[in-house]
Design an enzyme around this catalytic site. Structure first.
Site, short mmCIF file in Angstrom:
data_model
loop_
_atom_site.label_atom_id
_atom_site.label_comp_id
_atom_site.label_asym_id
_atom_site.label_seq_id
_atom_site.Cartn_x
_atom_site.Cartn_y
_atom_site.Cartn_z
N GLU A 27 53.60 51.95 35.86
CA GLU A 27 52.15 52.20 36.02
C GLU A 27 51.86 53.01 37.27
O GLU A 27 51.00 53.90 37.24
CB GLU A 27 51.39 50.87 36.04
N ASN A 67 36.30 42.26 32.71
CA ASN A 67 36.97 41.42 33.72
C ASN A 67 37.38 42.19 34.98
O ASN A 67 38.24 41.76 35.74
CB ASN A 67 38.15 40.66 33.10
N LYS A 69 37.97 48.58 37.52
CA LYS A 69 37.50 49.11 36.24
C LYS A 69 36.03 49.52 36.33
O LYS A 69 35.34 49.20 37.32
CB LYS A 69 37.72 48.05 35.16
N ARG A 100 47.89 39.70 41.30
CA ARG A 100 47.48 39.02 40.05
C ARG A 100 46.73 37.72 40.38
O ARG A 100 45.76 37.37 39.74
CB ARG A 100 48.70 38.69 39.18
N HIS A 122 42.37 45.65 36.86
CA HIS A 122 43.71 45.64 36.27
C HIS A 122 44.71 45.48 37.41
O HIS A 122 44.52 46.06 38.48
CB HIS A 122 44.01 46.94 35.53
N TYR A 168 47.37 51.57 28.22
CA TYR A 168 47.22 50.37 27.39
C TYR A 168 48.04 50.43 26.09
O TYR A 168 47.72 49.74 25.13
CB TYR A 168 45.74 50.11 27.11
N PHE A 201 41.22 43.99 20.11
CA PHE A 201 40.36 44.44 21.20
C PHE A 201 40.72 45.83 21.73
O PHE A 201 40.08 46.33 22.65
CB PHE A 201 40.39 43.42 22.35
P1 IDP Z 1 45.53 41.55 32.13
O1 IDP Z 1 44.54 42.65 32.45
O2 IDP Z 1 45.16 40.26 32.81
O3 IDP Z 1 46.96 41.95 32.36
P2 IDP Z 1 46.08 41.85 29.27
O4 IDP Z 1 46.40 40.73 28.35
O5 IDP Z 1 47.17 42.80 29.65
O6 IDP Z 1 45.37 41.22 30.56
O7 IDP Z 1 44.90 42.67 28.59
C1 IDP Z 1 44.49 43.90 29.13
C2 IDP Z 1 42.99 43.94 29.18
O8 IDP Z 1 42.49 43.93 27.85
C3 IDP Z 1 42.31 42.74 29.85
O9 IDP Z 1 42.24 42.86 31.25
C4 IDP Z 1 40.94 42.78 29.23
O10 IDP Z 1 40.11 43.75 29.86
C5 IDP Z 1 41.25 43.25 27.82
N1 IDP Z 1 41.38 42.13 26.89
C6 IDP Z 1 42.42 41.29 26.74
N2 IDP Z 1 42.20 40.37 25.79
C7 IDP Z 1 40.97 40.66 25.30
C8 IDP Z 1 40.16 40.07 24.29
O11 IDP Z 1 40.52 39.09 23.64
N3 IDP Z 1 38.93 40.65 24.07
C9 IDP Z 1 38.50 41.73 24.76
N4 IDP Z 1 39.23 42.31 25.74
C10 IDP Z 1 40.44 41.78 26.00
MG MG Z 2 48.12 43.36 31.40
#
Ligand code: IDP
Ligand code: MG
Length: 153
Positions: A126, A112, A9, A85, A115, A49, A57
């Protein structure tokens, strides 16, 4: 053999962590299939997304992923989806295991770094969303048989 989509990212790219994160995937024995350095359009971001549309968010997430270029990749290996993962760690860096990318380089869920596809169906969807078939490279490495128990011909 499974394939999975990996995105480095904007924060990972801006912070100069491309090499460090790729090294972890290479060291693990996963095999790269495709890579593309690109700006993400609003349309692609929204498709990628779509599952999060309506969540609190979501708007911030779309702004984050289109803010600066990403490195999109496909990696393969036995159980590659779970392996990647695991290498990336839990969504929230403060819940990610020490040694994972999100733990070692991150603090906040909205920054974070990566992805990775979360299951076989999403991985197929994807990979097809981010890459065309002719961008996916079938190849073998000389050491594959020392990493994979079963090597494709
Ligand atoms: P993942 O990337 O580990 O699969 P997901 O739940 O699919 O996690 O969420 C997608 C992305 O959305 C996350 O990687 C993160 O960047 C963002 N995200 C998820 N939950 C939150 C939140 O509570 N606040 C802000 N960003 C979030
Ligand atoms: Mg995800």
């Amino acid at each position: 053999m499974e394939r999975t989509l990996v995105l480095l990212k904007p924060d990972a790219v801006q912070r100069g962590l491309i090499g460090s994160i790729i090294k972890r995937l290479e060291d693990r024995g996963l095999r790269i299939v495709a890579a593309k350095f690109m700006k993400v359009s609003q349309d692609l971001a929204e498709q990628h997304y779509a599952v999060h549309k309506g969540k609190s968010f979501y708007t911030g997430l779309i702004e984050y992923i289109i803010a600066s270029p990403v490195l999109a990749m496909v990696w393969e290996g036995p159980a590659a989806i779970a392996a990647v993962r695991q290498t990336m760690g839990a969504t929230r860096p403060t819940e990610a295991s020490p040694g994972s990318v999100r733990h070692d380089y991150g603090l906040e869920v909205g920054r974070n770094l990566t992805h990775a596809s979360d299951g076989p169906e999403t991985a197929i969807q994807e990979v097809a969303l981010w890459f065309s078939d002719n961008e996916l490279v079938d190849w073998q490495r000389d050491f594959d048989r020392w990493v994979f128990e079963t090597v494709d011909d």
